[in-house]
Write a protein that holds these residues in place. Structure first.
Motif, PDB file in Angstrom:
ATOM      1  N   THR A   1      37.118  -8.197 -20.805  1.00 48.74           N
ATOM      2  CA  THR A   1      38.332  -7.446 -21.109  1.00 48.74           C
ATOM      3  C   THR A   1      39.126  -8.198 -22.166  1.00 48.74           C
ATOM      4  N   TYR A   2      40.117  -7.501 -22.723  1.00 49.76           N
ATOM      5  CA  TYR A   2      41.028  -8.168 -23.650  1.00 49.76           C
ATOM      6  C   TYR A   2      42.396  -7.522 -23.522  1.00 49.76           C
ATOM      7  N   SER A   3      43.408  -8.193 -24.026  1.00 47.98           N
ATOM      8  CA  SER A   3      44.786  -7.757 -23.841  1.00 47.98           C
ATOM      9  C   SER A   3      45.042  -6.382 -24.450  1.00 47.98           C
ATOM     10  N   SER A   4      45.687  -5.513 -23.673  1.00 43.96           N
ATOM     11  CA  SER A   4      45.996  -4.163 -24.157  1.00 43.96           C
ATOM     12  C   SER A   4      47.019  -4.193 -25.281  1.00 43.96           C
ATOM     13  N   GLU A   5      47.709  -5.320 -25.457  1.00 48.55           N
ATOM     14  CA  GLU A   5      48.675  -5.442 -26.545  1.00 48.55           C
ATOM     15  C   GLU A   5      48.007  -5.289 -27.908  1.00 48.55           C
ATOM     16  N   HIS A   6      46.733  -5.650 -27.980  1.00 45.41           N
ATOM     17  CA  HIS A   6      46.009  -5.603 -29.256  1.00 45.41           C
ATOM     18  C   HIS A   6      45.460  -4.220 -29.567  1.00 45.41           C
ATOM     19  N   GLY A   7      45.419  -3.335 -28.574  1.00 43.55           N
ATOM     20  CA  GLY A   7      44.958  -1.967 -28.799  1.00 43.55           C
ATOM     21  C   GLY A   7      43.538  -1.911 -29.344  1.00 43.55           C
ATOM     22  N   ALA A   8      43.244  -0.831 -30.066  1.00 45.04           N
ATOM     23  CA  ALA A   8      41.895  -0.628 -30.604  1.00 45.04           C
ATOM     24  C   ALA A   8      41.516  -1.696 -31.618  1.00 45.04           C
ATOM     25  N   SER A   9      42.496  -2.197 -32.344  1.00 43.58           N
ATOM     26  CA  SER A   9      42.216  -3.192 -33.389  1.00 43.58           C
ATOM     27  C   SER A   9      41.752  -4.534 -32.818  1.00 43.58           C
ATOM     28  N   GLY A  10      41.945  -4.752 -31.522  1.00 49.42           N
ATOM     29  CA  GLY A  10      41.546  -6.015 -30.916  1.00 49.42           C
ATOM     30  C   GLY A  10      40.119  -6.054 -30.401  1.00 49.42           C
ATOM     31  N   MET A  11      39.434  -4.909 -30.438  1.00 48.65           N
ATOM     32  CA  MET A  11      38.094  -4.832 -29.868  1.00 48.65           C
ATOM     33  C   MET A  11      37.093  -5.743 -30.582  1.00 48.65           C
ATOM     34  N   LYS A  12      37.085  -5.730 -31.907  1.00 44.14           N
ATOM     35  CA  LYS A  12      36.103  -6.520 -32.652  1.00 44.14           C
ATOM     36  C   LYS A  12      36.236  -7.997 -32.337  1.00 44.14           C
ATOM     37  N   GLU A  13      37.452  -8.507 -32.371  1.00 41.49           N
ATOM     38  CA  GLU A  13      37.662  -9.930 -32.080  1.00 41.49           C
ATOM     39  C   GLU A  13      37.266 -10.253 -30.645  1.00 41.49           C
ATOM     40  N   ALA A  14      37.553  -9.328 -29.722  1.00 40.42           N
ATOM     41  CA  ALA A  14      37.202  -9.552 -28.317  1.00 40.42           C
ATOM     42  C   ALA A  14      35.687  -9.644 -28.134  1.00 40.42           C
ATOM     43  N   VAL A  15      34.946  -8.771 -28.819  1.00 43.35           N
ATOM     44  CA  VAL A  15      33.478  -8.803 -28.726  1.00 43.35           C
ATOM     45  C   VAL A  15      32.941 -10.082 -29.356  1.00 43.35           C
ATOM     46  N   ASP A  16      33.505 -10.469 -30.497  1.00 41.22           N
ATOM     47  CA  ASP A  16      33.071 -11.709 -31.160  1.00 41.22           C
ATOM     48  C   ASP A  16      33.324 -12.922 -30.266  1.00 41.22           C
TER      49      ASP A  16
ATOM     50  N   ASP B   1      33.636  -6.562 -15.977  1.00 42.86           N
ATOM     51  CA  ASP B   1      34.892  -5.921 -16.392  1.00 42.86           C
ATOM     52  C   ASP B   1      35.832  -5.715 -15.197  1.00 42.86           C
ATOM     53  N   ARG B   2      35.618  -6.490 -14.136  1.00 48.08           N
ATOM     54  CA  ARG B   2      36.509  -6.388 -12.964  1.00 48.08           C
ATOM     55  C   ARG B   2      37.949  -6.759 -13.294  1.00 48.08           C
ATOM     56  N   GLY B   3      38.147  -7.492 -14.382  1.00 48.78           N
ATOM     57  CA  GLY B   3      39.489  -7.906 -14.769  1.00 48.78           C
ATOM     58  C   GLY B   3      40.313  -6.819 -15.413  1.00 48.78           C
ATOM     59  N   VAL B   4      39.773  -5.615 -15.529  1.00 45.40           N
ATOM     60  CA  VAL B   4      40.533  -4.523 -16.146  1.00 45.40           C
ATOM     61  C   VAL B   4      41.745  -4.181 -15.280  1.00 45.40           C
ATOM     62  N   ASN B   5      42.884  -4.030 -15.931  1.00 46.32           N
ATOM     63  CA  ASN B   5      44.118  -3.631 -15.256  1.00 46.32           C
ATOM     64  C   ASN B   5      45.065  -3.062 -16.305  1.00 46.32           C
ATOM     65  N   ALA B   6      46.305  -2.859 -15.959  1.00 46.33           N
ATOM     66  CA  ALA B   6      47.250  -2.251 -16.901  1.00 46.33           C
ATOM     67  C   ALA B   6      47.415  -3.084 -18.163  1.00 46.33           C
ATOM     68  N   ASP B   7      47.178  -4.382 -18.067  1.00 43.45           N
ATOM     69  CA  ASP B   7      47.385  -5.280 -19.206  1.00 43.45           C
ATOM     70  C   ASP B   7      46.103  -5.655 -19.935  1.00 43.45           C
ATOM     71  N   ASN B   8      44.961  -5.246 -19.391  1.00 43.35           N
ATOM     72  CA  ASN B   8      43.679  -5.628 -19.990  1.00 43.35           C
ATOM     73  C   ASN B   8      42.731  -4.446 -20.107  1.00 43.35           C
ATOM     74  N   ILE B   9      42.213  -4.254 -21.307  1.00 40.16           N
ATOM     75  CA  ILE B   9      41.283  -3.162 -21.598  1.00 40.16           C
ATOM     76  C   ILE B   9      39.851  -3.675 -21.444  1.00 40.16           C
ATOM     77  N   ALA B  10      38.996  -2.861 -20.859  1.00 41.75           N
ATOM     78  CA  ALA B  10      37.595  -3.239 -20.700  1.00 41.75           C
ATOM     79  C   ALA B  10      36.819  -2.959 -21.983  1.00 41.75           C
ATOM     80  N   ILE B  11      36.029  -3.936 -22.402  1.00 40.26           N
ATOM     81  CA  ILE B  11      35.071  -3.689 -23.473  1.00 40.26           C
ATOM     82  C   ILE B  11      33.978  -2.821 -22.855  1.00 40.26           C
TER      83      ILE B  11
END
Length: 202
Positions: free
Chosen positions: A1-16, A37-47
């Motif tokens: 998962t990665y922080s929802s603050e980064h939105g869609a633009s944060g996906m690439k960096e999260a995968v890297d 992806d168990r860490g998914v919650n309101a603040d974290n988006i699942a890859i």
């Protein structure tokens, strides 16, 4: 998962970062990697599980480390046979569909009286197993080990650039969406799950 603050633009960096982290732990001697992806919650988006699995699988291949580690995928996104087939086809040696298992008890009211929860979960596992056997047999493959990482798929509606980087070696003849669109869809799903919309219950 990665922080929802980064939105869609944060996906690439999260995968890297995920790929880099996987490489680091394999080099340290760990021989089983669990992608969860168990860490998914309101603040974290699942890859998306398939993207994460294939990205790590391909990255470790490029680094010459894939044979040194096994990939276990723990995801709420695996429900149907095709979900398991694609995860396996792109490198998952084992899959834990935790959300499916967590959902089964909520359906207990619809079970026959003599059907226990343990038996219901066992039937689900058996159904998925039979479904995978059917998929593999249609491809002339007799073992899960031969199917795992074989990538016997054609990509439809995915851009060549996206497939080339994250699903390397997969045939694609019809262009389509890339990482940006996949990330936007993941953000939309996350918003539906953790937004402020009213939930209707019977």
């Amino acid at each position: 998962t990665y922080s929802s603050e980064h939105g869609a633009s944060g996906m690439k960096e999260a995968v890297d970062q995920l790929c880099a982290q996987a490489e680091t732990v394999v080099r340290k001697g760990f021989n089983i990697i669990i992608l969860s992806d168990r860490g998914v919650n309101a603040d974290n988006i699942a890859i998306p599980a398939l993207l994460a699995t294939s990205a790590v699988h391909q990255h470790l291949i490029r680094k010459g480390l894939r044979t040194l580690s096994g990939l276990v995928v723990e995801t709420g996104g695996a429900m149907e046979v095709h979900h398991f087939a694609t995860l396996a086809g792109y490198g998952a040696e084992a899959i834990n569909p935790y959300l499916a298992f967590d959902t089964i008890p909520t359906l207990k009211a619809d079970f026959p009286d003599d059907l226990t929860l343990a038996e219901a979960q066992s039937r689900y596992i058996k159904a998925i197993g039979k479904g995978l056997k059917k998929v593999m047999s249609k491809m002339g493959i007799s073992t899960y080990q031969s199917y795992c990482g074989a990538q016997i798929f054609d990509a439809v509606g995915l851009s060549s650039e996206f497939v080339g980087k994250y699903f390397t070696g997969t045939a694609t003849t019809i262009e389509g969406i890339g990482l940006d669109e996949v990330a936007e869809e993941a953000v939309r799903w996350h918003g539906k799950g953790y937004g402020n919309l009213m939930i209707y219950q019977k």
